[in-house]
Scaffold this active site. Structure first.
Site, short mmCIF file in Angstrom:
data_model
loop_
_atom_site.label_atom_id
_atom_site.label_comp_id
_atom_site.label_asym_id
_atom_site.label_seq_id
_atom_site.Cartn_x
_atom_site.Cartn_y
_atom_site.Cartn_z
N ASP A 1 0.83 -1.20 0.00
CA ASP A 1 0.00 0.00 0.00
C ASP A 1 0.87 1.26 0.00
OD1 ASP A 1 -2.13 1.71 0.09
OD2 ASP A 1 -2.52 1.44 2.22
N THR B 1 -3.85 8.98 -10.12
CA THR B 1 -5.15 9.00 -10.79
C THR B 1 -6.26 8.80 -9.77
OG1 THR B 1 -5.03 6.61 -11.23
CG2 THR B 1 -4.20 8.09 -12.94
N ARG C 1 3.81 8.88 -7.28
CA ARG C 1 4.55 10.15 -7.26
C ARG C 1 5.79 10.09 -8.15
NH1 ARG C 1 3.05 9.38 -1.86
NH2 ARG C 1 5.09 8.45 -1.39
N ASP D 1 -8.07 -1.65 0.65
CA ASP D 1 -7.84 -1.57 2.10
C ASP D 1 -9.09 -1.96 2.89
OD1 ASP D 1 -5.27 -0.75 1.63
OD2 ASP D 1 -5.72 1.37 1.81
N ASP E 1 -7.15 1.80 -4.35
CA ASP E 1 -6.36 1.63 -3.14
C ASP E 1 -7.25 1.60 -1.89
OD1 ASP E 1 -3.72 1.59 -1.76
OD2 ASP E 1 -4.38 3.52 -1.00
N ASP F 1 2.69 1.63 -3.73
CA ASP F 1 1.94 2.16 -4.88
C ASP F 1 1.83 3.68 -4.81
OD1 ASP F 1 0.14 2.49 -2.85
OD2 ASP F 1 -1.45 1.29 -3.71
N GLY F 2 1.78 4.24 -3.59
CA GLY F 2 1.79 5.70 -3.48
C GLY F 2 3.11 6.30 -3.91
#
Length: 318
Positions: A95, A109, A103, A120, A116, A98-99
């Site tokens: 998790d 998007t 960036r 969760d 995401d 992917d952030g």
């Protein structure tokens, strides 16, 4: 006569030049796709822009991999706690990756943000459903946590979309509305610690359901002759790496391992004790998020009713 011919030829040549220039302007305007007859130069940057497939962005691919790992962890959840915990933990840790990928590759998007959040919510709720069955006495607690998690995030997302606009991210919380939520969403360290320790607490409870007779008294019950005879003694051991990691969760050996209390409960108890305060903080943040979003929507309703002139005063009968 010659002078008249010269004037006539000059007039015909001028008319031909005007027609040629008019035809060129029309062809240029048609080429540019502008229907008003004005020539507009084409933008080479727009023409050369590549077609982007949002579904194949790297952050979203990581999100798909998280879903695969989560489904695999659910498959092993009933009887194979070690493999399940490993797969579930990797899915949760991705998790944060992917952030970072969003960036780094400039691929943030709205679809990725929703994917995401949905991942969760679903993974956590599935684990809480298992805990409800593992600890029936406390099922109402886990059911309440599932409801609070879904309600607060849905209300927050809907309020952000309606009141803040479609271009506003759910993580952009103004300090005047809630400084605590602003800190939670804008500080990456706080967000990572809260989410990680919250999941670790539930993973620790999951492991304790297989290892702690204090929480799971059924672990002290005898195995029984029928189940004991089902365990194959002297069977050939499969030494492949994949078979060791992804063993059959419904095998007799996995059942015997869980029932005979062969797991050590020391580390699950330590992890649960450390992560419990942060888990409580995360649930408090969910309550704050739900209340703030509800108030924000109510403020919008009051404003809309005032603009519409509601409530309309009934005319008194003469």
């Amino acid at each position: 006569m010659s002078e008249r011919k010269t004037r006539r030829q000059a007039a015909l040549a001028a008319a031909a030049d005007a027609e040629d220039s008019h035809a060129k302007s029309e062809s240029q305007s048609t080429t540019n796709g502008n229907g008003n007859g004005q020539a507009v130069p084409s933008d080479p940057k727009v023409d050369a822009a590549p077609h982007e497939n949002i579904f194949l962005f790297w952050p979203n691919i990581i999100g798909y991999f998280r879903i695969v790992l989560a489904i695999a962890s659910l498959y092993y959840m009933p009887l194979h706690p070690r493999t399940c915990s490993l797969l579930y933990s990797i899915s949760c840790l991705l998790d944060a990756l992917d952030g970072y990928a969003a960036r780094h590759f400039q691929q943030s998007t709205r679809f990725g943000a929703v994917l995401d959040m949905v991942t969760d919510r679903c993974t956590t709720s599935c684990l809480l459903v298992f805990l409800s069955s593992a600890f029936p006495r406390w099922a109402i607690i886990f059911q309440s946590l599932i409801s609070l998690d879904f309600a607060s995030h849905y209300m927050h997302m809907y309020a952000t979309l309606v009141m803040g606009g479609s271009e506003t991210s759910h993580k952009n919380v103004d300090k005047s509305r809630s400084w605590l939520l602003n800190l939670y969403y804008t500080n990456k360290t706080v967000l990572f610690v809260c989410c990680t320790l919250n999941e670790l607490f539930f993973i620790a409870l999951y492991l304790l359901s297989f290892s702690s007779p204090l929480l799971s008294p059924q672990l002290l019950e005898p195995l029984g002759e029928s189940k004991a005879t089902a365990i194959q003694t002297g069977a050939q051991v499969n030494s492949s790496v994949l078979r060791q990691l992804f063993t059959n969760p419904y095998s007799a050996g996995a059942l015997e391992m869980a029932r005979a209390n062969k797991m050590d409960s020391t580390w699950p108890w330590i992890i649960a004790g450390i992560s419990a305060p942060v888990m409580a903080l995360k649930q408090f943040l969910n309550v704050v998020q739900l209340v703030k979003a509800s108030r924000w929507l109510a403020e919008g309703d009051v404003k809309s009713r005032r603009e519409a002139g509601l409530p309309k005063k009934s005319q008194k009968s003469a």
